[in-house]
Design an enzyme around this catalytic site. Structure first.
Site, PDB file in Angstrom:
ATOM      1  CG  PHE A  55      -1.767  -1.255   1.309  1.00 57.17           C
ATOM      2  CD1 PHE A  55      -2.592  -1.656   0.287  1.00 57.17           C
ATOM      3  CD2 PHE A  55      -1.676  -2.055   2.438  1.00 57.17           C
ATOM      4  CE1 PHE A  55      -3.332  -2.830   0.372  1.00 57.17           C
ATOM      5  CE2 PHE A  55      -2.404  -3.231   2.536  1.00 57.17           C
ATOM      6  CZ  PHE A  55      -3.233  -3.623   1.502  1.00 57.17           C
ATOM      7  CD  GLN A  67      -4.590  -4.619  -6.875  1.00 57.40           C
ATOM      8  OE1 GLN A  67      -4.513  -4.154  -5.746  1.00 57.40           O
ATOM      9  NE2 GLN A  67      -3.752  -4.313  -7.825  1.00 57.40           N
ATOM     10  CD  GLU A  73      -1.488   3.931  -6.137  1.00 56.41           C
ATOM     11  OE1 GLU A  73      -1.128   4.763  -5.324  1.00 56.41           O
ATOM     12  OE2 GLU A  73      -0.843   3.668  -7.173  1.00 56.41           O
TER      13      GLU A  73
HETATM   14 MO1  MOS Z   1       1.231   2.831  -4.151  1.00 56.46          MO
HETATM   15  S1  MOS Z   1       0.863   4.228  -2.662  1.00 56.46           S
HETATM   16  O1  MOS Z   1       2.167   3.735  -5.232  1.00 56.46           O
HETATM   17  O2  MOS Z   1       1.993   1.494  -3.464  1.00 56.46           O
END
Ligand code: MOS
Length: 774
Positions: free
Chosen positions: A244, A661, A728
């Site tokens: 993360f 994900q 993300e």
């Molecule tokens: Mo992500 S915050 O670029 O692992």
């Protein structure tokens, strides 16, 4: 060569799944080299001080202890480069002087013959501190500085941006909204806490097992710390239990483990516990955001101003730029974003899933909901009215953008027509029910990558890469790319990841791994195919092929010909005819670097990451997030009943892991919305809930019914795989969807995370409020 398009969506279980659930996948802490010693880290208990005295005697005499280090006997290590030029979390190596820079700063390392003995000895170290005057750890009261005012590098990284004349536009806007939003510090909390196993051989080669998102970067950091050549360091990150963002930069504990291994000439294993790791990094820093929207009476944006302040450490300026979520999503001519920090005596903050976009989308997508209500327009209709047909920041076209489709498909699927515009319209007994939505966005990045494929005489194909699977499904995605490009069954592909002995790779971060490494893997597979065809031509007669057949090609995992359609030759037969044991091909995505500086640091810095701004079109992933909440009117408790994310992430390589994900991102958004947040003791700067018992992440009982729909298509501008970011994307917008649903349910606008109906923060429409204080 067959490249699957967006319509044929593969869905494959993880090829490493069985190994993981049966315990065969060895994570760093599982590794027990012969003769290993166990290390325990001791951290400072104050935020800013000098160590006046630190007595090692009792620890040294404790049972089983092999060594104790503090700043007094710690060997000097070299300084390293931190973001954006290097992969260290902090430039200064640990324990080099008597200064304590934050609560949690390493002050001692104890190594013993067992973990228990090391821990018992670590408890015997009680330093005497001389507290620094004027230390500051409280974001709420600390002075704030514009990042752009802090030096040249900071100005370049500030992300301050302006277009049009936002001041004039806001002054003349028929309608102005002006609100502040805030978020507390968040911790990344990957399931696997950080751990290092390090050992040196007699030729001073260092081997390190460490779960990192970036083995190239980590290798470089170790080489710099110990002033040795990069190729003297072998880094292994074969299985990693989540990152993360917390595993992009190398944290200081790893230097201590490697140092002790060198001093003792034994393998040393340092496993951090949850409290350790929560005090080495400030995670996603706390933010305050100021959003001003100017609009016409029918809700068309005329101005947007979006300013972010975040807490940061003293050693480096970290920018949690909320504007990443606002600068490109809506068609608004007059826009400005400014970014500021409060520099505190806290550990360095770090990237955490959708850094910037996560708090930024909470603020801007809440503000858009507020605007919808101010002008009495359905929130989806408001977003459609303000949809950006091209990137308003650059003026360039989108490479693909199916956001409008995401809105309408999401509305249909979620039952948006059951939402009443008027808050507090739906009630089930003592429960108030509300629906909310928000837009999601994440911009595409791509970084140089290389790939090596080895074809064996048994016909198996091996991919060897430094790329890391942090739990995202990279093993499977890369195997699928090989299998689909060559038309071979998935189980004929072996994938070896996370080893510096393999080909170099983009880091597993920024949601760019599949686009970056995947492109190299795809290129390598095409090269393997063309090499096989060449060999087949050369050995045509022994393979019973027609000499000079120009139509030979790899199709469905075989060498086939148009002249003799029934004839086919296997890869293994070609190798046998060529009298070769194996065939190796290498491919790289970066034929040349325009700048030698970037070329040298292409894999060990962020300098070569392409953010797409130089291209002809701009690539973003998009989405629409939906949430349904129920609020107990008597208790003020919120439960999220349902969440739906409808995403345009280009072509989907593996629907099963992509869905996981995105669900994971939405779940993280649920946590940020309702429960997560670090409580800092502002006297000493310590996170008081630095553990999973009191830092509240969602558990099974909190989980709503969740679903994901894909509406993206193959994006040709995004590379030969047509993929856009996923990792993300799922968290962006998810928090605001919940906040907006709470508003719809209760009529209370919550602008502070975590969302709490008992908070005393000012909120609009308090007249509607009938929630009892408990
Ligand atoms: Mo992500 S915050 O670029 O692992």
């Amino acid at each position: 060569m067959p490249i699957p398009d967006g319509r044929s969506m593969t869905s494959s279980p993880r090829i490493d799944g069985v190994a993981k659930v049966t315990g065969q996948a060895d994570y760093t802490a599982d590794v027990v080299p012969a003769g290993v010693l166990y290390a325990v880290l001791v951290q400072a208990a104050v935020a800013s001080a000098r160590i006046q005295q630190i007595d090692m005697q009792a620890a040294r005499e404790s049972a089983g202890v092999a060594g104790v280090w503090t700043h007094e006997n710690m060997p000097r290590l070299q300084k390293v480069s931190a973001f954006p030029l290097g992969a260290a979390a902090q430039k200064r190596p640990p324990m080099q002087d008597k200064r304590v820079r934050y609560d949690g700063d390493p002050i001692a390392l104890v190594v013993a013959d067992s973990f228990e003995n090391a821990r018992a000895a670590a408890h015997l170290i009680h330093p005497i501190y001389r507290l620094a005057i004027g230390s500051a750890v409280d974001f709420a009261t600390a002075p704030v500085q514009r990042i752009a005012s802090l030096g040249l590098m900071q100005r370049l990284l500030s992300e301050d941006t302006q277009r049009g004349d936002p001041d004039a536009a806001i002054a003349s806007a028929p309608l102005v909204l002006n609100h502040e939003y805030s978020s507390p510090r968040h911790l990344n909390m990957p399931m696997e806490p950080h751990a290092t196993v390090a050992w040196w051989d007699e030729d001073s080669n260092l081997s390190v097992r460490e779960g990192t998102q970036w083995v190239d970067g980590a290798q470089d950091v170790f080489a710099k710390w110990f002033a040795i050549k990069r190729n003297k360091v072998r880094l292994l990150s074969t299985f990693v239990g989540g990152g993360f963002g917390l595993r992009i930069s190398m944290l200081p504990h790893a230097a201590l483990a490697a140092m002790a291994a060198r001093e003792l000439q034994r393998p040393v294993k340092l496993v951090l516990d949850r409290v350790h790791i929560c005090r080495l990094s400030a995670g996603r820093p706390a933010t305050r955001q100021h959003v001003r929207l100017g609009a016409t009476a029918d809700g068309r944006l005329t101005a947007m101003l979006h300013d972010t302040v975040n807490e940061t450490g003293r050693q480096a300026v970290y920018n949690e730029a909320g504007s990443r979520a606002s600068k490109s999503t809506y068609a608004v001519e007059n826009y400005r974003a400014e970014h500021s920090v409060a520099q505190l005596d806290i550990p360095p903050p770090t990237w955490m899933r959708a850094p910037g976009e996560t708090p930024g989308s909470f603020a801007i997508e809440s503000a858009m909901d507020e605007l919808a209500h101010a002008v009495c327009v359905d929130p989806i209709e408001l977003r459609i009215r303000n949809h950006a047909p091209m990137d308003p920041a650059s003026g360039k076209p989108w490479s693909s953008n199916h956001l409008l489709r995401a809105y309408t498909m999401g509305a249909d699927s979620f039952g948006w027509d059951r939402r009443a515009m008027e808050p507090r319209s739906r009630r089930e007994g003592h429960l108030l029910i509300g629906l909310g939505m928000a837009a999601a966005t994440f911009s595409a990045k791509i970084a140089p990558s290389e790939a090596r494929l080895e074809l064996g005489s048994d016909g198996r194909i091996r991919l060897l890469s430094r790329g890391v699977d942090i739990g995202t499904g990279a093993y499977t995605a890369m195997a699928l790319i090989v299998a689909q490009t060559l038309g071979v069954p998935l189980d004929r592909v072996d994938v070896r990841l996370g080893d510096t002995q393999h080909a170099r790779s983009a880091l597993a971060g920024g949601s760019m791994m599949t686009a970056s490494l995947g492109t190299a893997v795809h290129g390598a597979a095409l090269k393997l195919a063309s090499t096989l065809v060449k060999l087949a031509r050369k050995h045509a007669s022994s393979l019973s092929l027609v000499r000079g057949d120009e139509s030979l090609a790899v199709r469905d995992g075989q060498i086939r010909s148009d002249i003799a359609p029934t004839a086919s030759v296997s890869f293994a037969q070609v190798l046998a005819a060529a009298k070769r044991e194996s065939l190796t091909v290498d491919y790289r995505t970066h034929p040349t670097f325009t700048s030698r500086v970037i070329g040298a640091k292409a894999f060990t810095s962020m300098a070569a990451i392409d953010t797409g701004s130089a291209g002809d079109s701009i690539t973003h992933s998009w989405g629409a997030q939906f949430a349904e909440v129920e609020v107990d009117e008597a208790l003020g408790t919120v439960r999220v009943r349902r969440m739906l994310g409808v995403f345009d992430a280009g072509r989907i390589v593996n629907a099963l892991t992509a869905r996981s994900q995105l669900l994971g991102g939405m779940t993280m958004g649920l946590g940020a919305a309702l429960s997560e947040g670090v409580h800092v003791d502002t006297r000493i700067g310590r996170p008081m809930n630095a553990n999973l018992g009191e830092y509240l992440v969602p558990v099974h009982a909190d989980m709503p019914i969740m679903d994901v729909i894909f509406v993206g298509e193959f994006d040709a501008a995004a590379g030969p795989l047509g993929v856009k970011p996923i990792g993300e994307l799922g968290i962006t917008g998810s928090i605001a969807a919940i906040a907006n649903a709470i508003y719809n349910a209760t009529g209370r606008r919550l602008r502070e995370l975590p969302l709490d109906l008992h908070s005393t923060e000012a909120s609009s429409n308090v007249a509607h409020l009938k929630i009892a204080k408990v």
